[in-house]
Design a protein around this motif. Structure first.
Motif, short mmCIF file in Angstrom:
data_model
loop_
_atom_site.label_atom_id
_atom_site.label_comp_id
_atom_site.label_asym_id
_atom_site.label_seq_id
_atom_site.Cartn_x
_atom_site.Cartn_y
_atom_site.Cartn_z
N VAL A 76 0.85 -1.20 0.00
CA VAL A 76 0.00 0.00 0.00
C VAL A 76 0.88 1.25 0.00
N VAL A 77 1.91 1.25 0.84
CA VAL A 77 2.85 2.38 0.89
C VAL A 77 3.49 2.57 -0.49
N HIS A 78 3.94 1.48 -1.07
CA HIS A 78 4.60 1.52 -2.38
C HIS A 78 3.65 2.04 -3.47
N SER A 79 2.44 1.52 -3.52
CA SER A 79 1.49 1.91 -4.56
C SER A 79 1.12 3.39 -4.44
N HIS A 80 0.97 3.87 -3.20
CA HIS A 80 0.69 5.28 -3.00
C HIS A 80 1.88 6.14 -3.45
N ALA A 81 3.08 5.70 -3.14
CA ALA A 81 4.28 6.46 -3.51
C ALA A 81 4.42 6.61 -5.02
N LEU A 82 3.96 5.62 -5.77
CA LEU A 82 4.06 5.71 -7.23
C LEU A 82 3.32 6.93 -7.77
N TRP A 83 2.27 7.33 -7.08
CA TRP A 83 1.51 8.51 -7.48
C TRP A 83 2.08 9.80 -6.90
#
Length: 190
Positions: free
Chosen positions: A93-100
Motif C-alpha cells: 500500500v505504501v509503495h502503490s501510494h508512492a508511485l503517485w
C-alpha cells in the motif's frame, strides 16, 4: 464448472485508445482503462455494482478519524501476489501510494491520470501500523479517500517485492497482481 477448474482459460480485451504505459497508471491512464487492469490487479475498495456503495476488497475495513485528517485501514490477510511475489501487506500500500505521490516517480503533467493526482496525494503519509493495517494521514480533510482507493480511480495495488526485484518495466511485461487472472501479453495496435 467443477471445483478447481477454470470457467475461462483466456480473456482477451480490446481497447480503442492505445495507451502504451497502461500498467503504470500514474504515468498515463484513465478510469475507463481500469477494465484492462481489473482482471489482474485489485484495489483496496470495490464499488458494489447494485448499490453503488463502497465495499471491502483488499481492505477489509476503513474508518475516518473524527477530524477527517486520517483513515485507519485494515487489510486482508493471506492474499498472494502472482508469480510468487508473496503476500499482500501494508508495504504494498505504501509503495502503490508512492508511485503517485513520491517525486521520484512523477507522472506526465499532461496525462489523463494527472487529474487524479491532486486527490490521491491529499494523503501525504501512509503509516504502517503492522503488516495488515495502515493509517493514511492527509494534508487536509480527505473525504474522498474511498473514491481514490477504489476501482473508480487508479490506485490499484502493485507488488513492492516485484518492483524491488525486477524494476518498473516489469509492470509492462509481467505485472504481479492479486486478481483472478494472470497477465500473459499485450499486442499494441492490434
Amino acid at each position: 464448472a467443477a471445483e478447481g477448474k477454470a470457467k475461462v482459460d483466456r480473456l482477451v480485451i480490446g481497447l480503442i485508445l492505445p495507451f502504451r504505459d497502461y500498467f503504470r497508471p500514474w504515468i498515463n491512464g484513465t478510469p475507463d482503462h481500469n477494465i484492462q487492469h481489473d482482471p489482474v490487479m485489485e484495489w483496496l475498495i470495490e464499488i458494489d455494482p447494485d448499490t453503488g456503495k463502497y465495499v471491502p476488497w483488499l481492505a477489509t475495513s476503513w474508518e475516518m478519524a473524527p477530524d477527517g485528517l486520517s483513515w485507519r485501514v485494515k487489510l486482508a490477510e493471506g492474499v498472494q501476489f502472482h508469480h510468487g511475489y508473496g503476500e499482500f501487506t501494508a508495504k504494498d500500500v505504501v509503495h502503490s501510494h508512492a508511485l503517485w505521490c513520491d517525486e521520484a516517480y512523477p507522472g506526465r503533467a499532461d496525462a489523463p491520470s494527472s487529474a487524479y493526482r491532486k486527490g490521491i496525494c491529499m494523503v501525504n503519509k501512509v503509516e504502517v501500523v503492522n503488516d495488515h493495517e495502515v493509517v493514511m494521514h492527509c494534508k487536509n480533510p480527505c473525504l474522498d479517500f474511498e473514491f481514490y482507493y477504489s476501482e473508480a480511480a487508479n490506485v490499484m495495488i502493485f507488488s513492492k517485492a516485484q518492483w524491488d526485484k525486477e524494476g518498473e518495466m516489469a509492470l509492462e511485461t509481467k505485472p504481479a497482481g492479486t486478481g483472478p487472472y494472470l497477465f500473459k501479453e499485450r499486442k499494441l495496435d492490434q
